[in-house]
Scaffold this motif. Structure first.
Motif, PDB file in Angstrom:
ATOM      1  N   ASN A 143      -4.707  -5.604  -4.863  1.00 31.20           N
ATOM      2  CA  ASN A 143      -3.362  -5.030  -4.759  1.00 31.20           C
ATOM      3  C   ASN A 143      -2.626  -5.124  -6.096  1.00 31.20           C
ATOM      4  O   ASN A 143      -1.916  -4.200  -6.483  1.00 31.20           O
ATOM      5  N   ILE A 144      -2.794  -6.231  -6.793  1.00 32.36           N
ATOM      6  CA  ILE A 144      -2.147  -6.406  -8.091  1.00 32.36           C
ATOM      7  C   ILE A 144      -2.705  -5.417  -9.112  1.00 32.36           C
ATOM      8  O   ILE A 144      -1.973  -4.819  -9.890  1.00 32.36           O
ATOM      9  N   LEU A 145      -4.028  -5.214  -9.093  1.00 27.21           N
ATOM     10  CA  LEU A 145      -4.690  -4.391 -10.100  1.00 27.21           C
ATOM     11  C   LEU A 145      -4.751  -2.904  -9.755  1.00 27.21           C
ATOM     12  O   LEU A 145      -5.227  -2.105 -10.560  1.00 27.21           O
ATOM     13  N   SER A 146      -4.282  -2.515  -8.580  1.00 31.98           N
ATOM     14  CA  SER A 146      -4.427  -1.118  -8.146  1.00 31.98           C
ATOM     15  C   SER A 146      -3.706  -0.144  -9.077  1.00 31.98           C
ATOM     16  O   SER A 146      -4.215   0.946  -9.348  1.00 31.98           O
TER      17      SER A 146
ATOM     18  N   GLY B 255      -8.316   6.601 -12.659  1.00 31.85           N
ATOM     19  CA  GLY B 255      -8.791   7.452 -11.582  1.00 31.85           C
ATOM     20  C   GLY B 255      -9.671   6.754 -10.554  1.00 31.85           C
ATOM     21  O   GLY B 255     -10.263   7.414  -9.704  1.00 31.85           O
ATOM     22  N   LEU B 256      -9.756   5.424 -10.613  1.00 27.23           N
ATOM     23  CA  LEU B 256     -10.574   4.702  -9.636  1.00 27.23           C
ATOM     24  C   LEU B 256      -9.814   4.627  -8.314  1.00 27.23           C
ATOM     25  O   LEU B 256      -8.696   4.109  -8.266  1.00 27.23           O
ATOM     26  N   PRO B 257     -10.397   5.147  -7.233  1.00 29.58           N
ATOM     27  CA  PRO B 257      -9.730   5.073  -5.934  1.00 29.58           C
ATOM     28  C   PRO B 257      -9.501   3.621  -5.508  1.00 29.58           C
ATOM     29  O   PRO B 257     -10.306   2.737  -5.814  1.00 29.58           O
ATOM     30  N   LYS B 258      -8.392   3.396  -4.813  1.00 25.79           N
ATOM     31  CA  LYS B 258      -8.019   2.033  -4.414  1.00 25.79           C
ATOM     32  C   LYS B 258      -9.101   1.363  -3.564  1.00 25.79           C
ATOM     33  O   LYS B 258      -9.318   0.166  -3.659  1.00 25.79           O
ATOM     34  N   ASP B 259      -9.802   2.155  -2.769  1.00 17.68           N
ATOM     35  CA  ASP B 259     -10.857   1.598  -1.916  1.00 17.68           C
ATOM     36  C   ASP B 259     -12.027   1.033  -2.722  1.00 17.68           C
ATOM     37  O   ASP B 259     -12.823   0.270  -2.190  1.00 17.68           O
TER      38      ASP B 259
END
Length: 170
Positions: free
Chosen positions: A67-70, A77-81
């Motif tokens: 959550n901190i690094l999202s 462009g890295l998806p959160k998942d």
């Protein structure tokens, strides 16, 4: 041809040993002894890595870190998942494969997220595991630039995973 490749290599090794009059069994036993010594010397490092990974995951620390690094990872462009996968892959190959399976349950393998996850796993290394095993086996305790260079390589691999999938799947 490929069905015969390994038997041909084994036959070549035995023929070379016969020609050079090498006691293959003795050499094999000596190698097995050395391998066992190496395995015993790296066991504490492996147990430590596995324990840290399990505790981080069980405590919810991995989700908190994600959550901190999202915001940072979204710049690339890295998806959160896929943030847990990107963070865990340099530490644990087995853990990364387990996360990859969870990603595939939500995003099909042929979806954009599934493709990025696949390329990410396939194009990166279990950096900390590898460094711990190899440096531990030879007794290196001062890693100097090895860890920063390896982490940079993992980060570039993550960025290139996203870029290559986005380039191919427009």
């Amino acid at each position: 041809m490929t069905d015969y490749f390994i038997p041909v290599i084994i036959a070549f090794i035995f023929l070379t040993a016969i020609i050079k009059k090498v006691d293959v069994f003795k050499v094999f036993i000596d190698g097995a002894k050395d391998g066992l010594k190496t395995a015993i010397s790296i066991l504490p490092v492996l147990v430590g890595l596995i324990s840290i990974i399990r505790m981080l995951n069980a405590s919810g620390g991995l989700n908190y870190l994600c959550n901190i690094l999202s915001t940072f990872f979204s710049l690339f462009g890295l998806p959160k998942d896929l943030i847990p996968l990107a963070l865990l892959r340099p530490i644990s190959g087995g853990g990364a494969l387990s996360l990859l399976e969870q990603v595939f349950k939500v995003h099909p393998p042929d979806s954009k997220v599934g493709l990025i996850a696949s390329v990410l796993v396939a194009s990166s290394e279990t950096t900390f595991y590898t460094l711990a095993v190899y440096f531990g086996a030879v007794g290196i305790s001062k890693t100097r630039y090895a860890i920063p260079a390896a982490v940079l390589g993992d980060f570039i691999g993550m960025i290139m995973s996203v870029l290559s999938v986005n380039l191919i799947c427009k």
